[in-house]
Write an enzyme that holds these catalytic residues in place. Structure first.
Site, PDB file in Angstrom:
ATOM      1  N   SER A  83       0.818  -1.217   0.000  1.00 54.39           N
ATOM      2  CA  SER A  83       0.000   0.000   0.000  1.00 54.39           C
ATOM      3  C   SER A  83       0.852   1.267   0.000  1.00 54.39           C
ATOM      4  O   SER A  83       2.007   1.270   0.440  1.00 54.39           O
ATOM      5  CB  SER A  83      -0.914   0.017   1.226  1.00 54.39           C
ATOM      6  OG  SER A  83      -1.733  -1.111   1.258  1.00 54.39           O
ATOM      7  N   LYS A  84       0.253   2.338  -0.478  1.00 59.73           N
ATOM      8  CA  LYS A  84       0.900   3.648  -0.445  1.00 59.73           C
ATOM      9  C   LYS A  84       1.151   4.045   1.004  1.00 59.73           C
ATOM     10  O   LYS A  84       0.210   4.078   1.814  1.00 59.73           O
ATOM     11  CB  LYS A  84      -0.006   4.669  -1.129  1.00 59.73           C
ATOM     12  CG  LYS A  84       0.554   6.076  -1.190  1.00 59.73           C
ATOM     13  CD  LYS A  84      -0.374   6.991  -1.970  1.00 59.73           C
ATOM     14  CE  LYS A  84       0.165   8.414  -2.012  1.00 59.73           C
ATOM     15  NZ  LYS A  84      -0.671   9.307  -2.835  1.00 59.73           N
TER      16      LYS A  84
END
Length: 293
Positions: A83-84
């Site tokens: 994930s970012k």
């Protein structure tokens, strides 16, 4: 820095990113492989960037076989990612985990998010459920190698993980259309569930922040934007997304914060402004799962 940002910064992402990742091409946006040892500088830039990293792919079954091409990325779709970091931090700020809290993560992915939560809550407090056996094995290996004591369970995240209950916090790293009551049932009173929502009533994929009550019911509101790949079986088709966007505009483009959710053993109700204004397929997008009357 927020507490979530500090926690993300404290845990190195590198050991959780595999040597082979996939990146979009500038020309088409299709996903093509990038290997750490063949292009180390480019791989490092991806790891250091505040961006998601695609770590597993497959061919889209809707694309005819003769059109699929792994070299150009045609027909390739992401199935798992790291994930970012900025979104991870925002979700942790919404989750508000603390030392010694028991946390359940739905969707292990690389194991990086579980490691960051464990950094806050401590050893042996985090259980993470991953549906893909190969992804779960890789996450276990990365967590073990980095010394994070996290239990990774291979299974269906919709079921939660009853042996580790009760949980004080539940975080979901895949977009959902509904919150299974199993997650609520496995929470202690006062627990918080944070889940990114599929674009089924708001096109910006808002984040649900849900609080579990003493009576086994739960309620919460939505905020911001947290686009994630869908939980298994929760994908939204392009036609559905178009219908939602059109209906949202027709409603006057309400902000995510105006929406809320109520969850009971019988099902859920997503609503606008107040619980007595529930959304249905006829009023805004697609609300799936058992729906409260």
């Amino acid at each position: 820095m927020t507490r979530g940002q500090k926690a993300v910064a404290a845990v190195d992402r590198t050991p959780f990113v595999p040597a082979d990742i996939w990146v979009p091409t500038e020309e088409t946006g299709w996903l093509v492989p990038l290997n750490r040892y063949r292009e180390p500088d480019r791989w490092r830039r991806c790891v250091d960037a505040d961006e998601p990293i695609v770590t597993a792919v497959e061919f889209d079954p809707r694309i005819p076989q003769h059109l699929r091409n792994p070299e150009t990325g045609r027909g390739v779709v992401a199935t798992s990612s790291s994930s970012k970091p900025g979104v991870m931090a925002a979700m942790l700020d919404a989750l508000e985990p603390d030392e010694d809290m028991r946390a359940l993560e739905i969707g292990t992915g690389t194991g990086y998010n579980a490691a960051v939560i464990s950094h806050i809550t401590g050893p042996g407090t985090v259980t993470s459920v991953e549906v893909a056996p190969g992804v779960a094995d890789a996450a276990r290996a990365a967590l073990d190698a980095t010394g994070f004591e996290v239990e990774v369970v291979t299974g269906d995240g919709n079921d939660g993980y009853p042996p580790g209950a009760p949980y004080d916090r539940v975080i979901v790293t895949a977009a959902v259309r509904h919150i299974p009551y199993a997650w609520v049932e496995q929470c202690s009173p006062g627990a918080v569930i944070v889940a990114p929502w599929a674009p089924v009533f708001h096109p910006d994929s808002p984040l649900a922040i849900v609080h579990v009550g003493e009576d086994g019911h739960a309620a919460g509101t939505f905020t911001g934007s947290a686009p994630f790949m869908p939980l298994d079986g929760e994908a939204t088709t392009p036609a559905e997304a178009d219908a939602v966007h059109a209906k949202w505009k027709e409603m006057g483009r309400p902000d995510p914060e105006r929406f809320g959710i109520t969850i009971a053993p019988q099902g859920q109700r997503v609503w606008l402004d107040t619980p007595d204004q529930p959304l249905t397929a006829g009023t805004a997008g697609i609300v799936t799962g058992p729906t409260l009357p």
